[in-house]
Design an enzyme around this catalytic site. Structure first.
Site, PDB file in Angstrom:
ATOM      1  N   PRO A  10       5.665   0.158   1.708  1.00 10.42           N
ATOM      2  CA  PRO A  10       4.257  -0.103   1.466  1.00 10.42           C
ATOM      3  C   PRO A  10       3.562   0.900   0.550  1.00 10.42           C
ATOM      4  O   PRO A  10       3.819   2.105   0.627  1.00 10.42           O
ATOM      5  CB  PRO A  10       3.635  -0.071   2.868  1.00 10.42           C
ATOM      6  CG  PRO A  10       4.652   0.548   3.745  1.00 10.42           C
ATOM      7  CD  PRO A  10       5.979   0.290   3.129  1.00 10.42           C
ATOM      8  N   ASN A  11       2.730   0.350  -0.285  1.00 13.72           N
ATOM      9  CA  ASN A  11       1.840   1.072  -1.208  1.00 13.72           C
ATOM     10  C   ASN A  11       2.528   1.575  -2.469  1.00 13.72           C
ATOM     11  O   ASN A  11       1.860   2.015  -3.398  1.00 13.72           O
ATOM     12  CB  ASN A  11       1.110   2.236  -0.497  1.00 13.72           C
ATOM     13  CG  ASN A  11       0.211   1.745   0.602  1.00 13.72           C
ATOM     14  OD1 ASN A  11      -0.617   0.874   0.370  1.00 13.72           O
ATOM     15  ND2 ASN A  11       0.385   2.242   1.812  1.00 13.72           N
ATOM     16  N   ARG A  18      -2.406   6.125  -8.505  1.00 15.66           N
ATOM     17  CA  ARG A  18      -3.171   6.888  -7.511  1.00 15.66           C
ATOM     18  C   ARG A  18      -2.433   8.181  -7.187  1.00 15.66           C
ATOM     19  O   ARG A  18      -1.208   8.220  -7.246  1.00 15.66           O
ATOM     20  CB  ARG A  18      -3.322   6.084  -6.204  1.00 15.66           C
ATOM     21  CG  ARG A  18      -4.300   4.940  -6.285  1.00 15.66           C
ATOM     22  CD  ARG A  18      -5.727   5.480  -6.292  1.00 15.66           C
ATOM     23  NE  ARG A  18      -6.692   4.440  -6.599  1.00 15.66           N
ATOM     24  CZ  ARG A  18      -7.290   3.682  -5.690  1.00 15.66           C
ATOM     25  NH1 ARG A  18      -7.024   3.859  -4.430  1.00 15.66           N
ATOM     26  NH2 ARG A  18      -8.155   2.771  -6.048  1.00 15.66           N
ATOM     27  N   TYR A  23       2.394  12.042  -6.403  1.00 16.54           N
ATOM     28  CA  TYR A  23       3.425  11.036  -6.687  1.00 16.54           C
ATOM     29  C   TYR A  23       3.741  10.873  -8.173  1.00 16.54           C
ATOM     30  O   TYR A  23       4.622  10.100  -8.529  1.00 16.54           O
ATOM     31  CB  TYR A  23       3.012   9.677  -6.091  1.00 16.54           C
ATOM     32  CG  TYR A  23       2.823   9.750  -4.595  1.00 16.54           C
ATOM     33  CD1 TYR A  23       3.911   9.926  -3.752  1.00 16.54           C
ATOM     34  CD2 TYR A  23       1.555   9.684  -4.023  1.00 16.54           C
ATOM     35  CE1 TYR A  23       3.751  10.021  -2.373  1.00 16.54           C
ATOM     36  CE2 TYR A  23       1.374   9.772  -2.650  1.00 16.54           C
ATOM     37  CZ  TYR A  23       2.479   9.942  -1.840  1.00 16.54           C
ATOM     38  OH  TYR A  23       2.316  10.036  -0.486  1.00 16.54           O
ATOM     39  N   ASN A  72      13.243   3.793  -0.147  1.00 15.08           N
ATOM     40  CA  ASN A  72      12.036   4.587   0.057  1.00 15.08           C
ATOM     41  C   ASN A  72      11.156   3.772   1.004  1.00 15.08           C
ATOM     42  O   ASN A  72      10.406   2.900   0.562  1.00 15.08           O
ATOM     43  CB  ASN A  72      11.314   4.851  -1.262  1.00 15.08           C
ATOM     44  CG  ASN A  72      10.114   5.768  -1.061  1.00 15.08           C
ATOM     45  OD1 ASN A  72       9.661   5.969   0.068  1.00 15.08           O
ATOM     46  ND2 ASN A  72       9.595   6.309  -2.154  1.00 15.08           N
ATOM     47  N   ALA A  75       5.631   4.583   4.494  1.00 16.02           N
ATOM     48  CA  ALA A  75       5.124   4.870   5.850  1.00 16.02           C
ATOM     49  C   ALA A  75       6.018   4.316   6.955  1.00 16.02           C
ATOM     50  O   ALA A  75       6.014   4.844   8.083  1.00 16.02           O
ATOM     51  CB  ALA A  75       3.703   4.333   5.990  1.00 16.02           C
ATOM     52  N   GLU A  96      18.144   7.711   1.944  1.00 13.27           N
ATOM     53  CA  GLU A  96      16.687   7.696   2.170  1.00 13.27           C
ATOM     54  C   GLU A  96      16.065   8.549   1.071  1.00 13.27           C
ATOM     55  O   GLU A  96      16.462   9.706   0.872  1.00 13.27           O
ATOM     56  CB  GLU A  96      16.373   8.276   3.548  1.00 13.27           C
ATOM     57  CG  GLU A  96      14.878   8.424   3.819  1.00 13.27           C
ATOM     58  CD  GLU A  96      14.611   9.126   5.155  1.00 13.27           C
ATOM     59  OE1 GLU A  96      15.537   9.235   5.995  1.00 13.27           O
ATOM     60  OE2 GLU A  96      13.469   9.582   5.322  1.00 13.27           O
ATOM     61  N   HIS A  98      12.474   9.908  -0.938  1.00  9.60           N
ATOM     62  CA  HIS A  98      11.022  10.082  -1.020  1.00  9.60           C
ATOM     63  C   HIS A  98      10.681  10.819  -2.302  1.00  9.60           C
ATOM     64  O   HIS A  98      11.322  11.838  -2.623  1.00  9.60           O
ATOM     65  CB  HIS A  98      10.495  10.881   0.176  1.00  9.60           C
ATOM     66  CG  HIS A  98      10.789  10.231   1.477  1.00  9.60           C
ATOM     67  ND1 HIS A  98      10.035   9.183   1.962  1.00  9.60           N
ATOM     68  CD2 HIS A  98      11.786  10.437   2.372  1.00  9.60           C
ATOM     69  CE1 HIS A  98      10.546   8.791   3.112  1.00  9.60           C
ATOM     70  NE2 HIS A  98      11.613   9.525   3.384  1.00  9.60           N
ATOM     71  N   SER A 100       7.899  12.483  -2.953  1.00 16.43           N
ATOM     72  CA  SER A 100       7.308  13.777  -2.600  1.00 16.43           C
ATOM     73  C   SER A 100       8.160  14.456  -1.532  1.00 16.43           C
ATOM     74  O   SER A 100       9.002  13.818  -0.888  1.00 16.43           O
ATOM     75  CB  SER A 100       5.883  13.564  -2.066  1.00 16.43           C
ATOM     76  OG  SER A 100       5.926  12.777  -0.874  1.00 16.43           O
ATOM     77  N   ARG A 105       4.351  18.380   4.005  1.00 19.99           N
ATOM     78  CA  ARG A 105       3.099  17.730   4.372  1.00 19.99           C
ATOM     79  C   ARG A 105       2.819  17.887   5.874  1.00 19.99           C
ATOM     80  O   ARG A 105       3.491  18.620   6.570  1.00 19.99           O
ATOM     81  CB  ARG A 105       3.162  16.274   3.924  1.00 19.99           C
ATOM     82  CG  ARG A 105       3.397  16.223   2.402  1.00 19.99           C
ATOM     83  CD  ARG A 105       3.425  14.842   1.872  1.00 19.99           C
ATOM     84  NE  ARG A 105       2.131  14.206   2.039  1.00 19.99           N
ATOM     85  CZ  ARG A 105       1.949  12.896   1.854  1.00 19.99           C
ATOM     86  NH1 ARG A 105       2.960  12.143   1.507  1.00 19.99           N
ATOM     87  NH2 ARG A 105       0.754  12.376   2.004  1.00 19.99           N
TER      88      ARG A 105
HETATM   89  O1  CA2 Z   1       7.023  10.458  -1.278  1.00 19.08           O
HETATM   90  C1  CA2 Z   1       7.314   9.291  -1.026  1.00 19.08           C
HETATM   91  O2  CA2 Z   1       8.050   8.611  -1.728  1.00 19.08           O
HETATM   92  C2  CA2 Z   1       6.725   8.630   0.229  1.00 19.08           C
HETATM   93  O3  CA2 Z   1       7.750   7.837   0.850  1.00 19.08           O
HETATM   94  C3  CA2 Z   1       5.588   7.759  -0.236  1.00 19.08           C
HETATM   95  C4  CA2 Z   1       4.839   7.085   0.914  1.00 19.08           C
HETATM   96  C5  CA2 Z   1       4.408   8.102   1.970  1.00 19.08           C
HETATM   97  O4  CA2 Z   1       3.882   7.428   3.099  1.00 19.08           O
HETATM   98  C6  CA2 Z   1       5.580   8.968   2.412  1.00 19.08           C
HETATM   99  O5  CA2 Z   1       5.123   9.920   3.308  1.00 19.08           O
HETATM  100  C7  CA2 Z   1       6.255   9.643   1.234  1.00 19.08           C
HETATM  101  C8  CA2 Z   1       3.710   6.190   0.390  1.00 19.08           C
HETATM  102  C9  CA2 Z   1       2.541   6.962  -0.134  1.00 19.08           C
HETATM  103  C10 CA2 Z   1       1.333   6.140  -0.389  1.00 19.08           C
HETATM  104  O6  CA2 Z   1       1.516   5.292  -1.504  1.00 19.08           O
HETATM  105  C11 CA2 Z   1       1.083   5.642  -2.740  1.00 19.08           C
HETATM  106  C12 CA2 Z   1       1.753   5.128  -3.791  1.00 19.08           C
HETATM  107  C13 CA2 Z   1       1.360   5.417  -5.059  1.00 19.08           C
HETATM  108  C14 CA2 Z   1       0.288   6.232  -5.287  1.00 19.08           C
HETATM  109  C15 CA2 Z   1      -0.402   6.744  -4.228  1.00 19.08           C
HETATM  110  C16 CA2 Z   1      -0.028   6.432  -2.935  1.00 19.08           C
END
Ligand code: CA2
Length: 147
Positions: A10-11, A18, A23, A72, A75, A96, A98, A100, A105
């Protein structure tokens, strides 16, 4: 040749638009291209979804058709026992990934259910790190007779 499944949760469709300080500025479309370039002749099945059900269904598809998974889970990493159960059914290598460094965090980002199945965990290499993940999963597949 069986494909590598690159699955994004998601996202991540908002990548590059963003929170660039966390990111980066690479978009998801660019990530897909990074993965295809790194895979060479190995086919890539690349997906992103905001739905837990869809993510699990693609893991099921990979169980039948995939050589390896780079995931990836975003959440769902920290919440989804259902995703963990699905990944446990997959017999090939699972990485797996990520963008970041989740360990830098808040504590809620430190306990990953997916890590209980993953063969490797990568965090903090930025979007360019997807290429490293693809190369690593290719190496892992290469070590198996049935890859
Ligand atoms: O660092 C990563 O790849 C994460 O898996 C990204 C997830 C976050 O929940 C994980 O803790 C780490 C998603 C982050 C929110 O999505 C965004 C995507 C693009 C720009 C901003 C936020």
């Amino acid at each position: 040749m069986k494909p590598i499944y690159v699955l994004n949760g998601p996202n991540l469709n908002r990548l590059g638009k963003r929170e660039p300080d966390i990111y980066g500025t690479t978009t998801l479309a660019e990530v897909e291209q990074i993965c295809r370039n790194a895979a060479g002749e190995r086919p890539i099945v690349f997906h992103q979804t905001n739905s837990e059900e869809a993510l699990i269904n693609w893991v099921h598809e990979a169980i039948d058709e995939g050589a390896g998974i780079v995931i990836n889970p975003a959440a769902f990493t920290f919440t989804s026992l259902a995703l963990l159960d699905a990944l446990k059914m997959f017999e090939g290598p699972v990485i797996e990934f990520h963008i970041s460094n989740i360990h830098k965090r808040e504590p809620i980002y430190h306990r990953s259910y997916v890590s209980m199945r993953a063969d490797a965990v990568m965090a903090g290499l930025g979007a360019a790190g997807y290429a490293t993940a693809i190369r690593a999963v290719l190496d892992m597949i290469g070590l198996r007779a049935d890859g």
